[in-house]
Design a protein around this motif. Structure first.
Motif, PDB file in Angstrom:
ATOM      1  N   GLU A 159       0.864  -1.271  -0.090  1.00 52.69           N
ATOM      2  CA  GLU A 159       0.076   0.117  -0.022  1.00 52.69           C
ATOM      3  C   GLU A 159       0.955   1.067  -0.095  1.00 52.69           C
ATOM      4  O   GLU A 159       1.922   1.307   0.782  1.00 52.69           O
ATOM      5  CB  GLU A 159      -0.908  -0.094   1.228  1.00 52.69           C
ATOM      6  CG  GLU A 159      -1.878   1.019   1.256  1.00 52.69           C
ATOM      7  CD  GLU A 159      -2.758   0.807   2.417  1.00 52.69           C
ATOM      8  OE1 GLU A 159      -3.804   0.630   2.380  1.00 52.69           O
ATOM      9  OE2 GLU A 159      -2.204   1.299   3.681  1.00 52.69           O
ATOM     10  N   ASN A 160       0.643   2.168  -0.805  1.00 48.71           N
ATOM     11  CA  ASN A 160       1.390   3.628  -0.813  1.00 48.71           C
ATOM     12  C   ASN A 160       0.356   4.540  -1.153  1.00 48.71           C
ATOM     13  O   ASN A 160      -1.094   4.432  -0.818  1.00 48.71           O
ATOM     14  CB  ASN A 160       2.392   3.433  -1.919  1.00 48.71           C
ATOM     15  CG  ASN A 160       1.770   3.383  -3.279  1.00 48.71           C
ATOM     16  OD1 ASN A 160       0.760   3.622  -3.664  1.00 48.71           O
ATOM     17  ND2 ASN A 160       2.719   2.810  -4.375  1.00 48.71           N
ATOM     18  N   HIS A 161       0.758   6.041  -1.287  1.00 54.75           N
ATOM     19  CA  HIS A 161      -0.025   7.206  -1.312  1.00 54.75           C
ATOM     20  C   HIS A 161      -0.838   7.017  -2.355  1.00 54.75           C
ATOM     21  O   HIS A 161      -1.910   7.935  -2.349  1.00 54.75           O
ATOM     22  CB  HIS A 161       0.690   8.275  -1.355  1.00 54.75           C
ATOM     23  CG  HIS A 161       1.751   8.698  -2.282  1.00 54.75           C
ATOM     24  ND1 HIS A 161       2.867   7.811  -2.362  1.00 54.75           N
ATOM     25  CD2 HIS A 161       1.583   9.216  -3.423  1.00 54.75           C
ATOM     26  CE1 HIS A 161       3.386   8.274  -3.575  1.00 54.75           C
ATOM     27  NE2 HIS A 161       2.397   9.149  -4.335  1.00 54.75           N
ATOM     28  N   THR A 162      -0.621   6.086  -3.465  1.00 55.47           N
ATOM     29  CA  THR A 162      -1.485   6.185  -4.796  1.00 55.47           C
ATOM     30  C   THR A 162      -2.732   5.209  -4.598  1.00 55.47           C
ATOM     31  O   THR A 162      -3.414   5.037  -5.576  1.00 55.47           O
ATOM     32  CB  THR A 162      -0.855   6.026  -6.023  1.00 55.47           C
ATOM     33  OG1 THR A 162      -0.067   4.770  -5.875  1.00 55.47           O
ATOM     34  CG2 THR A 162       0.332   7.158  -5.861  1.00 55.47           C
ATOM     35  N   LYS A 163      -2.827   4.410  -3.685  1.00 59.29           N
ATOM     36  CA  LYS A 163      -3.649   3.329  -3.548  1.00 59.29           C
ATOM     37  C   LYS A 163      -5.131   3.843  -3.275  1.00 59.29           C
ATOM     38  O   LYS A 163      -5.182   4.775  -2.469  1.00 59.29           O
ATOM     39  CB  LYS A 163      -3.303   2.265  -2.527  1.00 59.29           C
ATOM     40  CG  LYS A 163      -4.051   1.105  -2.504  1.00 59.29           C
ATOM     41  CD  LYS A 163      -3.801   0.125  -1.323  1.00 59.29           C
ATOM     42  CE  LYS A 163      -4.607  -1.147  -1.377  1.00 59.29           C
ATOM     43  NZ  LYS A 163      -5.993  -0.980  -1.276  1.00 59.29           N
ATOM     44  N   ASP A 164      -6.077   3.171  -4.107  1.00 63.06           N
ATOM     45  CA  ASP A 164      -7.585   3.513  -3.661  1.00 63.06           C
ATOM     46  C   ASP A 164      -7.729   3.038  -2.207  1.00 63.06           C
ATOM     47  O   ASP A 164      -7.438   1.671  -2.049  1.00 63.06           O
ATOM     48  CB  ASP A 164      -8.201   3.180  -4.675  1.00 63.06           C
ATOM     49  CG  ASP A 164      -8.228   3.770  -6.212  1.00 63.06           C
ATOM     50  OD1 ASP A 164      -7.788   4.950  -6.252  1.00 63.06           O
ATOM     51  OD2 ASP A 164      -8.423   3.270  -7.019  1.00 63.06           O
ATOM     52  N   ILE A 165      -8.918   3.417  -1.884  1.00 63.35           N
ATOM     53  CA  ILE A 165      -9.326   3.075  -0.500  1.00 63.35           C
ATOM     54  C   ILE A 165     -10.241   1.498  -0.535  1.00 63.35           C
ATOM     55  O   ILE A 165     -10.828   1.786  -1.644  1.00 63.35           O
ATOM     56  CB  ILE A 165     -10.439   3.946   0.250  1.00 63.35           C
ATOM     57  CG1 ILE A 165      -9.420   5.092   0.642  1.00 63.35           C
ATOM     58  CG2 ILE A 165     -10.976   3.435   1.482  1.00 63.35           C
ATOM     59  CD1 ILE A 165     -10.376   6.172   1.050  1.00 63.35           C
ATOM     60  N   ASP A 166      -9.949   0.529  -0.182  1.00 63.26           N
ATOM     61  CA  ASP A 166     -10.499  -0.629  -0.282  1.00 63.26           C
ATOM     62  C   ASP A 166     -11.745  -1.068   0.793  1.00 63.26           C
ATOM     63  O   ASP A 166     -11.450  -1.117   1.911  1.00 63.26           O
ATOM     64  CB  ASP A 166      -9.466  -1.807  -0.135  1.00 63.26           C
ATOM     65  CG  ASP A 166      -9.981  -3.243  -0.326  1.00 63.26           C
ATOM     66  OD1 ASP A 166     -11.225  -3.290  -0.882  1.00 63.26           O
ATOM     67  OD2 ASP A 166      -8.914  -4.123  -0.159  1.00 63.26           O
ATOM     68  N   PHE A 167     -12.711  -0.795   0.206  1.00 63.80           N
ATOM     69  CA  PHE A 167     -14.093  -1.001   1.154  1.00 63.80           C
ATOM     70  C   PHE A 167     -14.672  -2.593   0.873  1.00 63.80           C
ATOM     71  O   PHE A 167     -15.838  -2.801   1.228  1.00 63.80           O
ATOM     72  CB  PHE A 167     -15.063  -0.086   0.603  1.00 63.80           C
ATOM     73  CG  PHE A 167     -14.823   1.391   1.230  1.00 63.80           C
ATOM     74  CD1 PHE A 167     -14.749   1.667   2.435  1.00 63.80           C
ATOM     75  CD2 PHE A 167     -14.279   2.329   0.323  1.00 63.80           C
ATOM     76  CE1 PHE A 167     -14.416   2.969   3.040  1.00 63.80           C
ATOM     77  CE2 PHE A 167     -14.316   3.732   0.712  1.00 63.80           C
ATOM     78  CZ  PHE A 167     -14.080   3.857   2.136  1.00 63.80           C
ATOM     79  N   THR A 168     -13.870  -3.253   0.501  1.00 63.07           N
ATOM     80  CA  THR A 168     -14.680  -4.900   0.481  1.00 63.07           C
ATOM     81  C   THR A 168     -14.268  -5.288   1.861  1.00 63.07           C
ATOM     82  O   THR A 168     -13.603  -4.817   2.753  1.00 63.07           O
ATOM     83  CB  THR A 168     -13.329  -5.643  -0.510  1.00 63.07           C
ATOM     84  OG1 THR A 168     -12.140  -5.821   0.403  1.00 63.07           O
ATOM     85  CG2 THR A 168     -13.448  -5.224  -1.977  1.00 63.07           C
ATOM     86  N   PRO A 169     -15.142  -6.244   2.242  1.00 57.94           N
ATOM     87  CA  PRO A 169     -15.020  -6.925   3.620  1.00 57.94           C
ATOM     88  C   PRO A 169     -13.712  -7.296   4.014  1.00 57.94           C
ATOM     89  O   PRO A 169     -13.180  -7.059   5.168  1.00 57.94           O
ATOM     90  CB  PRO A 169     -15.869  -7.857   3.349  1.00 57.94           C
ATOM     91  CG  PRO A 169     -17.103  -7.682   2.437  1.00 57.94           C
ATOM     92  CD  PRO A 169     -16.350  -7.003   1.325  1.00 57.94           C
TER      93      PRO A 169
END
Length: 68
Positions: free
Chosen positions: A11-21
């Motif tokens: 994970e870095n500053h360009t990663k999208d937020i992951d809202f999967t369970p």
């Protein structure tokens, strides 16, 4: 006590937020572990200058991940 969300693996500053369970579960677990570590460090226990007033205590980050 200030708690910052720890960075997850890959994970870095360009990663999208992951809202999967599973993504939410990983984030929750990482936050829980960071909180336990901060409580073990107990940065609020020590000698402090009374003139300082409000002191913001911060836990030390995981240096192995922060160095990447």
């Amino acid at each position: 006590m200030r708690l910052l969300a720890p960075r997850l693996e890959n994970e870095n500053h360009t990663k999208d937020i992951d809202f999967t369970p599973s993504g939410i579960g990983l984030r929750r677990e990482a936050g829980y572990e960071a909180t336990i570590q901060a409580l073990k460090q107990a940065p609020w226990q020590g000698e402090f200058d009374p003139i300082e007033g409000v002191i913001l205590h911060e836990s030390m980050p995981d240096l192995a991940i922060a160095a990447e």
